[in-house]
Design a protein around this motif. Structure first.
Motif, PDB file in Angstrom:
ATOM      1  N   HIS A  87      40.154 -43.793  18.005  1.00 49.44           N
ATOM      2  CA  HIS A  87      40.615 -43.078  19.197  1.00 49.44           C
ATOM      3  C   HIS A  87      40.980 -41.656  18.753  1.00 49.44           C
ATOM      4  N   MET A  88      40.522 -40.666  19.505  1.00 52.23           N
ATOM      5  CA  MET A  88      40.808 -39.279  19.125  1.00 52.23           C
ATOM      6  C   MET A  88      41.790 -38.679  20.115  1.00 52.23           C
ATOM      7  N   ASP A  89      42.880 -38.096  19.604  1.00 57.52           N
ATOM      8  CA  ASP A  89      43.891 -37.451  20.432  1.00 57.52           C
ATOM      9  C   ASP A  89      43.745 -35.945  20.340  1.00 57.52           C
ATOM     10  N   SER A  90      44.104 -35.265  21.404  1.00 56.24           N
ATOM     11  CA  SER A  90      44.096 -33.801  21.395  1.00 56.24           C
ATOM     12  C   SER A  90      45.510 -33.299  21.613  1.00 56.24           C
ATOM     13  N   PHE A  91      45.958 -32.417  20.760  1.00 50.04           N
ATOM     14  CA  PHE A  91      47.269 -31.796  20.883  1.00 50.04           C
ATOM     15  C   PHE A  91      47.090 -30.295  20.770  1.00 50.04           C
ATOM     16  N   ASP A  92      46.371 -29.745  21.701  1.00 48.04           N
ATOM     17  CA  ASP A  92      46.013 -28.326  21.648  1.00 48.04           C
ATOM     18  C   ASP A  92      46.674 -27.596  22.798  1.00 48.04           C
ATOM     19  N   GLY A  93      47.655 -26.779  22.487  1.00 46.98           N
ATOM     20  CA  GLY A  93      48.357 -26.038  23.526  1.00 46.98           C
ATOM     21  C   GLY A  93      47.880 -24.630  23.684  1.00 46.98           C
ATOM     22  N   ARG A  94      46.758 -24.292  23.031  1.00 45.05           N
ATOM     23  CA  ARG A  94      46.295 -22.910  23.051  1.00 45.05           C
ATOM     24  C   ARG A  94      45.734 -22.507  24.395  1.00 45.05           C
ATOM     25  N   ASN A  95      45.209 -23.457  25.138  1.00 41.75           N
ATOM     26  CA  ASN A  95      44.472 -23.101  26.342  1.00 41.75           C
ATOM     27  C   ASN A  95      45.320 -23.240  27.605  1.00 41.75           C
ATOM     28  N   ASP A  96      46.608 -22.937  27.508  1.00 42.54           N
ATOM     29  CA  ASP A  96      47.464 -23.039  28.663  1.00 42.54           C
ATOM     30  C   ASP A  96      47.190 -21.902  29.641  1.00 42.54           C
ATOM     31  N   THR A  97      47.712 -22.051  30.853  1.00 44.27           N
ATOM     32  CA  THR A  97      47.422 -21.099  31.923  1.00 44.27           C
ATOM     33  C   THR A  97      47.891 -19.699  31.592  1.00 44.27           C
ATOM     34  N   SER A  98      49.038 -19.570  30.942  1.00 40.25           N
ATOM     35  CA  SER A  98      49.573 -18.243  30.630  1.00 40.25           C
ATOM     36  C   SER A  98      48.663 -17.466  29.692  1.00 40.25           C
TER      37      SER A  98
ATOM     38  N   GLU B 114      39.469 -30.235  26.305  1.00 45.25           N
ATOM     39  CA  GLU B 114      40.034 -30.796  25.083  1.00 45.25           C
ATOM     40  C   GLU B 114      38.934 -31.159  24.089  1.00 45.25           C
ATOM     41  N   ALA B 115      37.852 -31.713  24.593  1.00 46.35           N
ATOM     42  CA  ALA B 115      36.739 -32.084  23.707  1.00 46.35           C
ATOM     43  C   ALA B 115      36.098 -30.843  23.095  1.00 46.35           C
ATOM     44  N   LEU B 116      35.874 -29.824  23.923  1.00 42.46           N
ATOM     45  CA  LEU B 116      35.253 -28.599  23.432  1.00 42.46           C
ATOM     46  C   LEU B 116      36.123 -27.904  22.400  1.00 42.46           C
ATOM     47  N   LEU B 117      37.408 -27.761  22.709  1.00 47.26           N
ATOM     48  CA  LEU B 117      38.309 -27.047  21.810  1.00 47.26           C
ATOM     49  C   LEU B 117      38.584 -27.814  20.519  1.00 47.26           C
ATOM     50  N   SER B 118      38.339 -29.110  20.537  1.00 43.63           N
ATOM     51  CA  SER B 118      38.579 -29.893  19.323  1.00 43.63           C
ATOM     52  C   SER B 118      37.610 -29.517  18.204  1.00 43.63           C
ATOM     53  N   PHE B 119      36.488 -28.870  18.571  1.00 40.29           N
ATOM     54  CA  PHE B 119      35.506 -28.449  17.571  1.00 40.29           C
ATOM     55  C   PHE B 119      35.833 -27.079  16.985  1.00 40.29           C
ATOM     56  N   ILE B 120      36.769 -26.362  17.591  1.00 41.27           N
ATOM     57  CA  ILE B 120      37.051 -24.983  17.193  1.00 41.27           C
ATOM     58  C   ILE B 120      38.236 -24.965  16.254  1.00 41.27           C
ATOM     59  N   SER B 121      38.026 -24.497  15.029  1.00 38.51           N
ATOM     60  CA  SER B 121      39.100 -24.506  14.034  1.00 38.51           C
ATOM     61  C   SER B 121      40.027 -23.308  14.188  1.00 38.51           C
ATOM     62  N   SER B 122      39.550 -22.222  14.808  1.00 38.19           N
ATOM     63  CA  SER B 122      40.390 -21.053  15.025  1.00 38.19           C
ATOM     64  C   SER B 122      40.899 -21.050  16.455  1.00 38.19           C
ATOM     65  N   ASN B 123      41.788 -20.108  16.777  1.00 42.39           N
ATOM     66  CA  ASN B 123      42.272 -19.992  18.138  1.00 42.39           C
ATOM     67  C   ASN B 123      41.124 -19.647  19.074  1.00 42.39           C
ATOM     68  N   ALA B 124      41.137 -20.220  20.252  1.00 43.36           N
ATOM     69  CA  ALA B 124      40.101 -19.940  21.240  1.00 43.36           C
ATOM     70  C   ALA B 124      40.668 -20.211  22.620  1.00 43.36           C
TER      71      ALA B 124
ATOM     72  N   SER C 255      33.288 -19.761  29.920  1.00 39.16           N
ATOM     73  CA  SER C 255      33.097 -18.916  28.745  1.00 39.16           C
ATOM     74  C   SER C 255      34.213 -19.192  27.746  1.00 39.16           C
ATOM     75  N   LEU C 256      33.799 -19.461  26.521  1.00 39.04           N
ATOM     76  CA  LEU C 256      34.747 -19.663  25.434  1.00 39.04           C
ATOM     77  C   LEU C 256      34.969 -18.325  24.753  1.00 39.04           C
ATOM     78  N   ILE C 257      36.210 -17.907  24.631  1.00 35.41           N
ATOM     79  CA  ILE C 257      36.558 -16.639  23.984  1.00 35.41           C
ATOM     80  C   ILE C 257      37.106 -16.965  22.604  1.00 35.41           C
ATOM     81  N   GLU C 258      36.424 -16.489  21.581  1.00 36.24           N
ATOM     82  CA  GLU C 258      36.711 -16.912  20.209  1.00 36.24           C
ATOM     83  C   GLU C 258      36.948 -15.700  19.309  1.00 36.24           C
ATOM     84  N   GLU C 259      37.986 -15.763  18.509  1.00 34.88           N
ATOM     85  CA  GLU C 259      38.303 -14.711  17.547  1.00 34.88           C
ATOM     86  C   GLU C 259      37.310 -14.730  16.386  1.00 34.88           C
ATOM     87  N   LYS C 260      37.051 -13.571  15.805  1.00 36.08           N
ATOM     88  CA  LYS C 260      36.164 -13.489  14.650  1.00 36.08           C
ATOM     89  C   LYS C 260      36.920 -13.912  13.400  1.00 36.08           C
TER      90      LYS C 260
END
Length: 296
Positions: free
Chosen positions: A56-67, A110-120, A131-136
């Protein structure tokens, strides 16, 4: 099984309470509740795909909040002109579209962002696209990794997904213009692209030439794809000769009167700076066209 994973991924941890930042890990649980957190930078999309079938895979990613999303949404979609406050110097837009939306947006995020190791940050642009916005960063997703990610997402959500990977742009007032330009060019030739799961900016150029391209458009592609390498005449000349020699490193080195290792160093440098892998036909062609354009 969890113990074996702890040995395979030595920087992983066995309990969330031991993690200072749980969002930096991918979390997997077995049927009896034992868990492991694997650093996102230490696991490949293929491994994520396999482990998600076994655990079972859990996601704990708070980066993509509305703010965090709203300023980017306002800037890109509503064109309010206010550049979002960010420490990012360069960002890349990954545009995606799927053929139906019969699933939870939250689950897809959550599934998409789980593949991104940097902030996005993920911004939804319609009911079937975003559109996914990703830092270099050094650990940014490469095209081959995106292909593996795409296969996993399509399997999990039973939908066909198209991905268009843009270039990295400086975060300044021109950013929204680059965002719109990338989408415009992709839509212009989208129907001409066949059997490519992930399309990158360089893939569009030959097709745009077929469709007709203005001087302004030529200049934009030259700047965006070749960038600062245009200032290095030796590097550009080396790449041009290499392509003209049908990517034969030994022949190109002989033509340039340099050692083969020196040639390889320059080719690697060009690939690193532009993202154009001129060892492949799909990138050698647009690179060569742009180099010719820059000479006139």
């Amino acid at each position: 099984m969890i113990e074996k994973l702890l040995n395979k991924y030595p920087n992983s941890i066995s309990h969330k309470q031991n993690a200072s930042n749980v969002e930096q890990y991918l979390w997997f649980r077995d049927d009896i509740g034992s868990e492991i957190g694997i650093p996102k930078s230490a696991i490949t999309p293929e491994e994520i795909n396999l482990l998600s079938l076994l655990f079972h895979m859990d996601s704990f990613d708070g980066r993509n909040d509305t703010s965090a999303k709203q300023p980017w949404s306002d800037f890109l979609l509503h064109k309010n002109g206010n550049l979002p406050k960010t420490r990012w110097e360069h960002v890349r837009f990954t545009h995606f579209h799927f053929d139906h939306n019969d699933f939870s947006y939250r689950d897809f995020e959550e599934a998409l962002l789980s593949f991104i190791s940097s902030n996005a940050i993920l911004v939804w642009t319609s009911d079937k696209s975003g559109s996914l916005i990703e830092e270099k960063t050094e650990d940014r997703l490469r095209k081959e990794e995106l292909v593996a990610m795409l296969q996993t997402l399509e399997s999990d959500f039973y939908t066909k997904i198209e991905i268009f990977l843009g270039s990295f742009h400086l975060v300044d007032k021109e950013l929204s213009s680059h965002y719109e330009t990338e989408k415009k060019y992709y839509l212009k030739v989208k129907n001409l692209i066949q059997n490519q799961k992930v399309v990158v900016l360089a893939d569009l150029l030959p097709l745009l030439f077929l469709e007709g391209i203005s001087e302004e458009e030529k200049q934009w592609f030259t700047t965006q794809l070749l960038g600062e390498t245009l200032l290095d005449k030796e590097l550009i000349g080396t790449v041009k000769t290499y392509i003209e020699c049908n990517s034969n490193a030994s022949l190109a080195a002989k033509m340039l009167y340099i050692h083969r290792n020196s040639l390889q160093y320059r080719i690697d440098k060009f690939i690193d700076k532009t993202g154009l892998d001129v060892r492949t036909f799909n990138h050698a062609l647009p690179a060569y066209l742009l180099i010719l354009l820059s000479e006139f």
